[in-house]
Design a protein around this motif. Structure first.
Motif, PDB file in Angstrom:
ATOM      1  N   ILE A 124       0.859  -1.185   0.000  1.00 34.43           N
ATOM      2  CA  ILE A 124       0.000   0.000   0.000  1.00 34.43           C
ATOM      3  C   ILE A 124       0.894   1.233   0.000  1.00 34.43           C
ATOM      4  N   PRO A 125       0.886   2.049  -1.028  1.00 35.47           N
ATOM      5  CA  PRO A 125       1.771   3.206  -1.086  1.00 35.47           C
ATOM      6  C   PRO A 125       1.383   4.263  -0.060  1.00 35.47           C
ATOM      7  N   ALA A 126       2.370   5.015   0.407  1.00 37.80           N
ATOM      8  CA  ALA A 126       2.116   6.124   1.309  1.00 37.80           C
ATOM      9  C   ALA A 126       1.309   7.205   0.598  1.00 37.80           C
ATOM     10  N   ASP A 127       0.542   7.974   1.373  1.00 36.47           N
ATOM     11  CA  ASP A 127      -0.308   9.014   0.782  1.00 36.47           C
ATOM     12  C   ASP A 127       0.503  10.052   0.021  1.00 36.47           C
ATOM     13  N   ASP A 128       1.748  10.304   0.502  1.00 35.49           N
ATOM     14  CA  ASP A 128       2.553  11.350  -0.131  1.00 35.49           C
ATOM     15  C   ASP A 128       3.590  10.795  -1.105  1.00 35.49           C
ATOM     16  N   LEU A 129       3.444   9.536  -1.523  1.00 35.05           N
ATOM     17  CA  LEU A 129       4.391   8.949  -2.471  1.00 35.05           C
ATOM     18  C   LEU A 129       4.206   9.558  -3.849  1.00 35.05           C
ATOM     19  N   PRO A 166       3.704   9.453  -7.446  1.00 38.49           N
ATOM     20  CA  PRO A 166       3.155   8.358  -8.262  1.00 38.49           C
ATOM     21  C   PRO A 166       4.079   7.892  -9.377  1.00 38.49           C
ATOM     22  N   SER A 167       5.108   8.663  -9.675  1.00 38.92           N
ATOM     23  CA  SER A 167       6.031   8.248 -10.736  1.00 38.92           C
ATOM     24  C   SER A 167       7.056   7.225 -10.235  1.00 38.92           C
ATOM     25  N   ILE A 168       7.126   7.039  -8.900  1.00 40.71           N
ATOM     26  CA  ILE A 168       8.079   6.069  -8.336  1.00 40.71           C
ATOM     27  C   ILE A 168       7.466   4.676  -8.426  1.00 40.71           C
ATOM     28  N   PRO A 169       8.110   3.750  -9.123  1.00 39.60           N
ATOM     29  CA  PRO A 169       7.511   2.423  -9.326  1.00 39.60           C
ATOM     30  C   PRO A 169       7.611   1.546  -8.077  1.00 39.60           C
ATOM     31  N   LEU A 170       6.797   0.534  -8.053  1.00 40.75           N
ATOM     32  CA  LEU A 170       6.831  -0.439  -6.967  1.00 40.75           C
ATOM     33  C   LEU A 170       8.111  -1.257  -7.082  1.00 40.75           C
ATOM     34  N   PRO A 171       8.933  -1.297  -6.032  1.00 39.41           N
ATOM     35  CA  PRO A 171      10.190  -2.052  -6.112  1.00 39.41           C
ATOM     36  C   PRO A 171       9.938  -3.537  -6.350  1.00 39.41           C
ATOM     37  N   GLY A 172      10.787  -4.135  -7.151  1.00 43.15           N
ATOM     38  CA  GLY A 172      10.619  -5.538  -7.476  1.00 43.15           C
ATOM     39  C   GLY A 172      10.887  -6.475  -6.323  1.00 43.15           C
ATOM     40  N   TYR A 173      11.606  -6.014  -5.273  1.00 46.61           N
ATOM     41  CA  TYR A 173      11.946  -6.902  -4.161  1.00 46.61           C
ATOM     42  C   TYR A 173      10.831  -7.016  -3.120  1.00 46.61           C
ATOM     43  N   LEU A 174       9.766  -6.207  -3.226  1.00 42.08           N
ATOM     44  CA  LEU A 174       8.748  -6.202  -2.176  1.00 42.08           C
ATOM     45  C   LEU A 174       7.933  -7.489  -2.179  1.00 42.08           C
TER      46      LEU A 174
END
Length: 224
Positions: free
Chosen positions: A203-208, A210-218
């Motif tokens: 679940i992304p942080a509210d202030d993330l 949006p251009s930062i992708p979801l890391p592949g290691y998660l």
């Protein structure tokens, strides 16, 4: 050339259980595997003459465990003493609920490690850095390199203690219920309910941004 460590940890009075001794194991590879699968331990010690057990994050690096916390916490303050702090650290994984026909024989399938020893504060800057990275990596492999390192103020507020893997044992239970022969005909369901750790979708942080992708290691990300 340094010799390889022995295959097993030598049993001691504190690491040999009084019950179900057949479930105890001292194999180094097994112990490491159980420790490496987790990231939350329970750290026990004596404070003002009474036992205290605290849940906390940990990491294994070779034959050492590292635990971190606030510089003001009692166990970390105690580890600063020249003779260190006597502790007992435990890690447990629950693999199944064992439902027998009788209440007495209900149990769990589990894997656990118990470590006894003297914890010492880590003061060497290089070892502290290694330990803090290892604690992050233990919980989320790949995350240490994908986050800002602690600054001087944060490092000053953080203490790290180490515990050498010297007096160590594993204990395991596997298999189904152990019902009494006279209970076999009782009309109750019996068996094992498997238990496994799972991760939900990140679940992304509210202030993330949006251009930062979801890391592949998660863990929990689609396709993993």
């Amino acid at each position: 050339m340094a010799s390889a460590p022995p295959v097993g940890y030598p049993p001691t009075d504190r690491t040999v259980p009084t019950r179900s001794r057949e479930r105890a194991a001292y194999d180094r590879e097994m112990v490491h595997g159980i420790l490496d699968e987790g990231y939350v331990c329970h750290l026990g010690f004596i404070r003002d003459g009474a036992p205290v057990v605290l849940p906390t994050l940990y990491a294994r690096s070779g034959e050492r465990l590292y635990v971190h916390g606030s510089t003001g916490s009692r166990p970390l303050r105690g580890a600063r003493a020249d003779d260190g702090l006597a502790v007992c650290l435990t890690v447990t994984h629950v693999d199944g609920l064992v439902l027998a026909r009788s209440a007495f024989h209900h149990s769990i399938n589990y894997r656990s490690v118990v470590v006894h020893g003297i914890a010492h504060e880590v003061t060497d800057p290089a070892e502290r850095s290694l330990a803090l990275d290892a604690i992050v990596e233990q919980a989320v492999p790949g995350r240490a390199a994908d986050s800002r390192r602690a600054d001087a103020k944060e490092l000053a507020a953080t203490a790290v203690i180490r515990l050498d893997l010297l007096e160590v044992s594993a204990k395991l239970r596997t298999g189904g219920p152990n019902d009494e022969p006279e209970d076999i005909s009782l009309p109750y369901w019996t068996g094992v309910v498997p238990v496994a750790r799972t991760y939900g979708a990140p679940i992304p942080a509210d202030d993330l941004d949006p251009s930062i992708p979801l890391p592949g290691y998660l863990p929990g990300r689609p396709g993993k």
